[in-house]
Design an enzyme around this catalytic site. Sequence first.
Site, PDB file in Angstrom:
ATOM      1  N   HIS A 164      43.399  43.540  36.531  1.00  9.19           N
ATOM      2  CA  HIS A 164      43.871  44.757  35.860  1.00  9.19           C
ATOM      3  C   HIS A 164      45.353  45.013  36.118  1.00  9.19           C
ATOM      4  O   HIS A 164      45.971  45.818  35.414  1.00  9.19           O
ATOM      5  CB  HIS A 164      43.024  45.964  36.272  1.00  9.19           C
ATOM      6  CG  HIS A 164      43.274  46.470  37.657  1.00  9.19           C
ATOM      7  ND1 HIS A 164      42.463  46.139  38.722  1.00  9.19           N
ATOM      8  CD2 HIS A 164      44.238  47.277  38.160  1.00  9.19           C
ATOM      9  CE1 HIS A 164      42.922  46.735  39.813  1.00  9.19           C
ATOM     10  NE2 HIS A 164      43.995  47.429  39.504  1.00  9.19           N
ATOM     11  N   ASP A 194      37.630  40.768  38.490  1.00  6.02           N
ATOM     12  CA  ASP A 194      38.935  41.413  38.606  1.00  6.02           C
ATOM     13  C   ASP A 194      39.891  40.611  39.490  1.00  6.02           C
ATOM     14  O   ASP A 194      40.574  41.161  40.359  1.00  6.02           O
ATOM     15  CB  ASP A 194      38.785  42.833  39.149  1.00  6.02           C
ATOM     16  CG  ASP A 194      40.006  43.699  38.850  1.00  6.02           C
ATOM     17  OD1 ASP A 194      40.808  43.301  37.983  1.00  6.02           O
ATOM     18  OD2 ASP A 194      40.166  44.743  39.491  1.00  6.02           O
ATOM     19  N   SER A 273      46.907  47.942  44.518  1.00  6.55           N
ATOM     20  CA  SER A 273      45.958  47.033  43.870  1.00  6.55           C
ATOM     21  C   SER A 273      46.488  45.609  43.887  1.00  6.55           C
ATOM     22  O   SER A 273      47.642  45.361  43.542  1.00  6.55           O
ATOM     23  CB  SER A 273      45.701  47.474  42.430  1.00  6.55           C
ATOM     24  OG  SER A 273      45.048  48.716  42.394  1.00  6.55           O
TER      25      SER A 273
END
Length: 430
Positions: A164, A194, A273
């Site tokens: 993402h 992911d 992230s």
Amino acid sequence: MASSSHSLASSAFFSTTPARKLPGSDRFPLTKSLLCRKIPGFSSSTVSVPVCCSNYASSDEKFSSGKKIVDSIFVACTSVALSFSLFLADVDSASAFVVTSPRKLQTDELATVRLFQENTPSVVYITNLASRQDMFTLDIFEVPQGSGSGFVWDKNGHIVTNYHVIRGASDLRVTLADQSTYDAKVVGFDQDKDVAVLRIDAPIDKLRPIPIGISADLLVGQKVFAIGNPFGLDHTLTTGVISGLRREINSAATGRPIQDVIQTDAAINPGNSGGPLLDSSGNLIGINTAIYSPSGASSGVGFSIPVDTVSGIVDQLVQFGKVTRPILGIKFAPDQSVEQLGVTGVLVLDAPPNGPAGKAGLLPTKRDSYGRLILGDIITSINGKKVSNGTDLYRILDQCKVGEKVIVEVLRGDQKEKIPVVLEPKPDES
């Protein structure tokens, strides 16, 4: 000794040395008198200071010259003694302005500082650029649409991050710890887990691969450390503990569940992230991927994909550019729709004839000539493992391999049937 010194210092007395004759005069002896005084700063001893010279006289010029010399010596010695006493007297007051050395760090603090310093060179900053067209000039330009963190996987320039972080990017740029920036190419990605792998052409001496650990033996309560670039800042470190294991979250891209996720209370904010989650030895144990927070900021519940899962995905992406994950080749109804029917399982909405399920004969949901809805097969188990919803289906398939034959038990009407299905690889989605 102390008492004699004290009495000597408190009462001045004269000590007379034997008289000596001066040149040119045999009649007038010169007698030196010394006065013993206590000098400030000298607590246990006395200093004899020449005070005056008396009992001498001469009409001779040489005698007068000698008197002047003695007076000069007296003045010089007195000045030195007074200066030295003043210096010692000010020592105590001056010591009040001396700055003490800073308190030393504790052992655990030193270990944390060392961990951050040793692993920071392995963490990178990733900028996601998107192409935009000016509505007036029609010029194409790139604007940042997101950012995140990542880390160096090997000396070949492979960078691992979350999918993402790079989703929808027209160009990607990776900034190393020394602030050097390189254009990055996408090697491959796995939307279901992911995970994405990039590659940069950077000198080998600038690439510091992160130490790879294992996540199978993690324990709740052990310390963890998260390094990243939240809010576009420089490298930051947050600490915490593992607050839960074997959690399950859904992929932001596909909704497919990710199993065995690590839950931590280490602060994971936007920009963290894709960054590494480390154990106390500085080894990678997971990728920081998500937080549970209505506000978007850390609320003490963060999730990381375990490194054991990541390692297998990265190896496939580096070698093949894609992940060969097995699929049944079906589309199924939402779990809520099946619950309304009063049954438990996965309702098959579509089973393309060229897919594994279609080839094996599973029936999709359709309408008859009168427009009435005819339910398709409802999958209740695979290889004897109960399937209650879509999450169970994905979890079982993740444990299977491409080319493996599985026995799918379905509810068809009022009858249960067992159908053998050969699993096929997931189509290339790059």
